[in-house]
Design a protein around this motif. Structure first.
Motif, PDB file in Angstrom:
ATOM      1  N   TYR A 108       0.820  -1.222   0.000  1.00 23.17           N
ATOM      2  CA  TYR A 108       0.000   0.000   0.000  1.00 23.17           C
ATOM      3  C   TYR A 108       0.847   1.262   0.000  1.00 23.17           C
ATOM      4  O   TYR A 108       0.460   2.289  -0.526  1.00 23.17           O
ATOM      5  N   PHE A 109       1.992   1.180   0.645  1.00 25.53           N
ATOM      6  CA  PHE A 109       2.812   2.359   0.838  1.00 25.53           C
ATOM      7  C   PHE A 109       3.577   2.738  -0.427  1.00 25.53           C
ATOM      8  O   PHE A 109       4.011   3.865  -0.596  1.00 25.53           O
ATOM      9  N   MET A 110       3.713   1.770  -1.310  1.00 23.36           N
ATOM     10  CA  MET A 110       4.567   1.917  -2.489  1.00 23.36           C
ATOM     11  C   MET A 110       4.359   3.208  -3.288  1.00 23.36           C
ATOM     12  O   MET A 110       5.339   3.888  -3.606  1.00 23.36           O
ATOM     13  N   PRO A 111       3.122   3.598  -3.662  1.00 20.08           N
ATOM     14  CA  PRO A 111       2.993   4.764  -4.548  1.00 20.08           C
ATOM     15  C   PRO A 111       3.633   6.037  -3.993  1.00 20.08           C
ATOM     16  O   PRO A 111       4.041   6.899  -4.763  1.00 20.08           O
ATOM     17  N   VAL A 112       3.760   6.151  -2.668  1.00 18.17           N
ATOM     18  CA  VAL A 112       4.286   7.383  -2.087  1.00 18.17           C
ATOM     19  C   VAL A 112       5.750   7.603  -2.440  1.00 18.17           C
ATOM     20  O   VAL A 112       6.208   8.737  -2.552  1.00 18.17           O
ATOM     21  N   ILE A 113       6.505   6.507  -2.607  1.00 16.25           N
ATOM     22  CA  ILE A 113       7.936   6.679  -2.810  1.00 16.25           C
ATOM     23  C   ILE A 113       8.307   6.796  -4.291  1.00 16.25           C
ATOM     24  O   ILE A 113       9.450   7.016  -4.629  1.00 16.25           O
ATOM     25  N   ILE A 114       7.323   6.642  -5.170  1.00 15.77           N
ATOM     26  CA  ILE A 114       7.574   6.750  -6.603  1.00 15.77           C
ATOM     27  C   ILE A 114       7.532   8.231  -6.995  1.00 15.77           C
ATOM     28  O   ILE A 114       6.703   8.964  -6.472  1.00 15.77           O
ATOM     29  N   TRP A 167      -5.302   7.874  -4.440  1.00 17.73           N
ATOM     30  CA  TRP A 167      -4.675   6.569  -4.711  1.00 17.73           C
ATOM     31  C   TRP A 167      -3.233   6.564  -4.201  1.00 17.73           C
ATOM     32  O   TRP A 167      -2.774   5.608  -3.585  1.00 17.73           O
TER      33      TRP A 167
ATOM     34  N   TRP B  22      -7.846  -3.315  -2.383  1.00 18.24           N
ATOM     35  CA  TRP B  22      -6.940  -2.171  -2.435  1.00 18.24           C
ATOM     36  C   TRP B  22      -5.535  -2.580  -2.865  1.00 18.24           C
ATOM     37  O   TRP B  22      -4.844  -1.834  -3.558  1.00 18.24           O
ATOM     38  N   THR B  26      -3.700  -0.980  -6.004  1.00 19.05           N
ATOM     39  CA  THR B  26      -2.384  -0.346  -5.870  1.00 19.05           C
ATOM     40  C   THR B  26      -1.371  -0.926  -6.847  1.00 19.05           C
ATOM     41  O   THR B  26      -0.616  -0.199  -7.480  1.00 19.05           O
ATOM     42  N   PHE B  30       0.915  -0.392 -11.818  1.00 21.64           N
ATOM     43  CA  PHE B  30       2.339  -0.641 -12.043  1.00 21.64           C
ATOM     44  C   PHE B  30       2.521  -1.819 -12.988  1.00 21.64           C
ATOM     45  O   PHE B  30       3.345  -1.783 -13.905  1.00 21.64           O
ATOM     46  N   ILE B 207      15.146   9.697  -1.456  1.00 21.96           N
ATOM     47  CA  ILE B 207      13.907   9.481  -2.213  1.00 21.96           C
ATOM     48  C   ILE B 207      13.307  10.807  -2.675  1.00 21.96           C
ATOM     49  O   ILE B 207      12.928  10.971  -3.828  1.00 21.96           O
ATOM     50  N   MET B 257      13.819   3.604  -7.142  1.00 23.97           N
ATOM     51  CA  MET B 257      13.043   3.822  -5.916  1.00 23.97           C
ATOM     52  C   MET B 257      12.425   2.525  -5.412  1.00 23.97           C
ATOM     53  O   MET B 257      12.389   2.270  -4.213  1.00 23.97           O
ATOM     54  N   TYR B 261      13.081   0.790  -1.886  1.00 28.54           N
ATOM     55  CA  TYR B 261      11.948   0.473  -1.014  1.00 28.54           C
ATOM     56  C   TYR B 261      11.938  -0.997  -0.634  1.00 28.54           C
ATOM     57  O   TYR B 261      11.702  -1.347   0.522  1.00 28.54           O
TER      58      TYR B 261
END
Lengths: 291, 279
Positions: A108-114, A167, B22, B26, B30, B207, B257, B261
């Motif tokens: 879930y956290f992934m999009p924030v670091i892109i 999102w 979700w 998410t 990608f 980042i 990134m 991560y």
């Protein structure tokens, strides 16, 4: 003697960081307030002409500026109506003792670091009206002539960007709420169970009130964040179509670096700054009174 | 009892449904970007969800060389590395003073740094552009690094000061009795102990800097110096005979990134959360 030596070292150690901070943050802020009272075409060695509050007057009679404030409002509405329930719901599930959820938390956290530009671009093509994934799926689901121009139609563009924004940040805000939920002492919930409270009652009477700090953090981040949105809007629509998705920051950018009205650009900057500070103070006061 | 158990299992089912839904929402975009990066246009238009028929891996070479993504990624990584190093050094120096000394001005300076996190950086872009071009610093990575460092310092200082305050003061005092001066204590004793937090703060700085857009737009004009975000902007709304390389460019831009991560997700999550919650 020792104290004086320490003072010397303290200054030496602080100086690089604080010097930079003054040069590129505090001084520019002061400069931007000062320059907002002048007209300047952004060319070195040309005079800055004192204009009083004329820059502010021009900004405040500009319908595009008010439209950008409306868009800030849509971002906030999206934040509180979509992002908050979603993030809180995910946080509730993720903190429960169900199995196999650790991996999901990471996902879930992934999009924030892109990079926002990459995420934005990805969605531009997914939302592409003629062949994009989104309309293809809608057509597959039986919406026969789904050819909605999500980002190209002034009516839908801002909402599309707002939803992409939710999102991106759902996973991040989920962690904020999850931290709040995990901080609740377990015996409070246990005694509520013994007293026969249903899960619904436990949620409303205990979990949500005891997470008020998380809601406060969310609110402040959301409100101040909405005022400064730039990257996502800029990459997805450049403020278009026909200025429909303009934000205060994109207006600031185009006033200064496209139309070369640096005075007006700075006036917008000062307005963003003041709105942000005022809203933060109000939220802090308002939300801390509740508990 | 049976009713209750059924109710719980409905709740459980709902919870699993929400979370898997979700997770899908998410990950899927990608995944779509990834599979479309090797497809010809005919297989993309209206069929983005399909797996590729022909796999055009040469699109990655085209994105890397022709669309110059290789260059942009290298530029961004360079800038991010420089910014991270400078922020870590300056940040820990300042944090040590702010965490340990009791001079009257240190508390004020600490507050000033914390307030800085709340200031919208976009309000500063015009004066920063003016200052930097006045110093002849347009298209100069050294100057851009200093600007980036400035905007990353508050966060780093907040995290590091908090961590250093937690380190036992007796360690300092013992070293001081042995005749160590403040800088020696910091670099020989406190900094090695603080490494976990230095790492966390550094990853976050890295980042943010890698992805930064606005200052790279106003402070860079030479295409050779463009960063990833600046480079990707070229593609907005572009529809060409070959969409594949555009998707390949996005995948490559994202890759460093994702790698960071995957390696450090615990640190990334904890650091970003701590940084956000200070307010």
């Amino acid at each position: 003697m020792r104290n004086r030596k320490n003072l010397f070292y303290a200054i030496i150690l602080l100086l690089p960081a604080f010097g930079l901070y003054c040069a590129f943050l505090l001084y520019p802020i002061a400069q931007s307030v000062y320059m907002s009272f002048f007209k300047w075409k952004g060319i070195m060695n040309t005079p800055m002409i004192y204009a009083g509050i004329d820059n502010y007057r021009r900004v405040l009679i500009d319908p595009f500026f008010w439209n950008s404030m409306l868009n800030v409002f849509w971002f906030m509405a999206g934040g509180f109506l979509v992002l908050m329930p979603l993030a809180f719901g995910l946080a509730l599930v993720i903190t429960s003792k169900l199995r196999g959820l650790r991996f999901l938390k990471t996902a879930y956290f992934m999009p924030v670091i892109i990079p926002l530009t990459a995420v934005g671009l990805m969605w531009v093509y997914i939302l592409q009206p003629n062949w994009g994934l989104f309309n293809t799926i809608l057509q597959g689901l039986g919406v026969k002539d789904a050819a909605i121009n999500w980002l190209g139609d002034p009516k839908t563009a801002i909402f599309s960007v707002v939803l992409v924004n939710e999102w991106i940040y759902a996973g991040f805000n989920m962690l904020i709420f999850a931290a709040g939920i995990m901080a609740i002492p377990e015996d409070i919930i246990e005694s509520a169970i013994i007293d026969g409270a249903s899960s619904w009652q436990r949620l409303w009477r205990f979990t949500i009130p005891l997470c008020s700090e998380s809601f406060k953090i969310f609110s402040i981040l959301c409100v101040t964040g909405c005022l400064r949105h730039f990257d996502l809007v800029y990459i997805m629509t450049r403020g278009g179509p026909n200025h429909a998705t303009e934000m205060p920051t994109t207006l600031l950018y185009s006033q200064a670096f496209v139309y070369r009205n640096f005075g007006q650009g700075n006036a917008i900057g000062v307005i963003i700054l003041v709105c942000g500070l005022v809203l933060t103070i109000i939220l802090n006061k308002f939300l801390s009174r509740e508990d | 009892m049976a009713v209750k158990r059924r109710k719980i299992s409905i709740l459980k089912g709902f919870a699993y449904a929400l979370t898997s839904f979700w997770a899908f929402v998410t990950i899927y975009p990608f995944f779509i970007t990834l599979i479309n990066s090797v497809k010809v246009n005919n297989e993309i238009f209206g069929k983005m969800f399909r797996m590729p028929g022909e796999w055009h891996f040469e699109y990655y070479a085209q994105a890397f060389f022709d669309a110059r993504m290789g260059r942009y990624i290298l530029n961004s990584l360079t800038l991010a590395l420089m910014t991270t190093a400078v922020t870590a050094i300056m940040g820990s120096m300042a944090a040590y003073v702010l965490a340990r000394t009791v001079f009257r001005f240190t508390k004020a300076i600490y507050l000033l740094f914390i307030v800085g996190v709340m200031l919208p950086i976009h309000a500063t872009i015009i004066p920063v552009a003016k200052i930097v071009s006045g110093l002849g610093g347009i298209d100069n990575y050294f100057m851009l690094t200093l600007v980036y460092v400035t905007f990353q310092l508050p966060q780093a200082i907040f995290l590091l000061t908090g961590y250093m305050k937690g380190i036992n003061r007796e360690i300092d005092e013992a070293a001081m009795i042995d005749g160590c001066a403040m800088p020696a204590i910091l670099f020989k004793i406190i900094l090695p102990i603080s490494m976990p937090m230095v790492a966390t703060a550094s990853i976050i700085v890295f980042i943010f800097t890698y992805s930064e857009l606005i200052f790279s737009v106003i402070l860079l004009s030479k295409v050779d110096l463009y960063t990833v975000s600046r480079g990707l902007m070229y593609f907005t709304g572009v529809y060409t005979v070959r969409m594949g390389p555009i998707f390949a460019s996005i995948v490559m831009a994202v890759l460093p990134m994702v790698l960071i991560y995957v390696l450090f997700h615990e640190k990334v999550q904890r650091g970003m959360l701590a940084g956000a919650v200070k307010g």
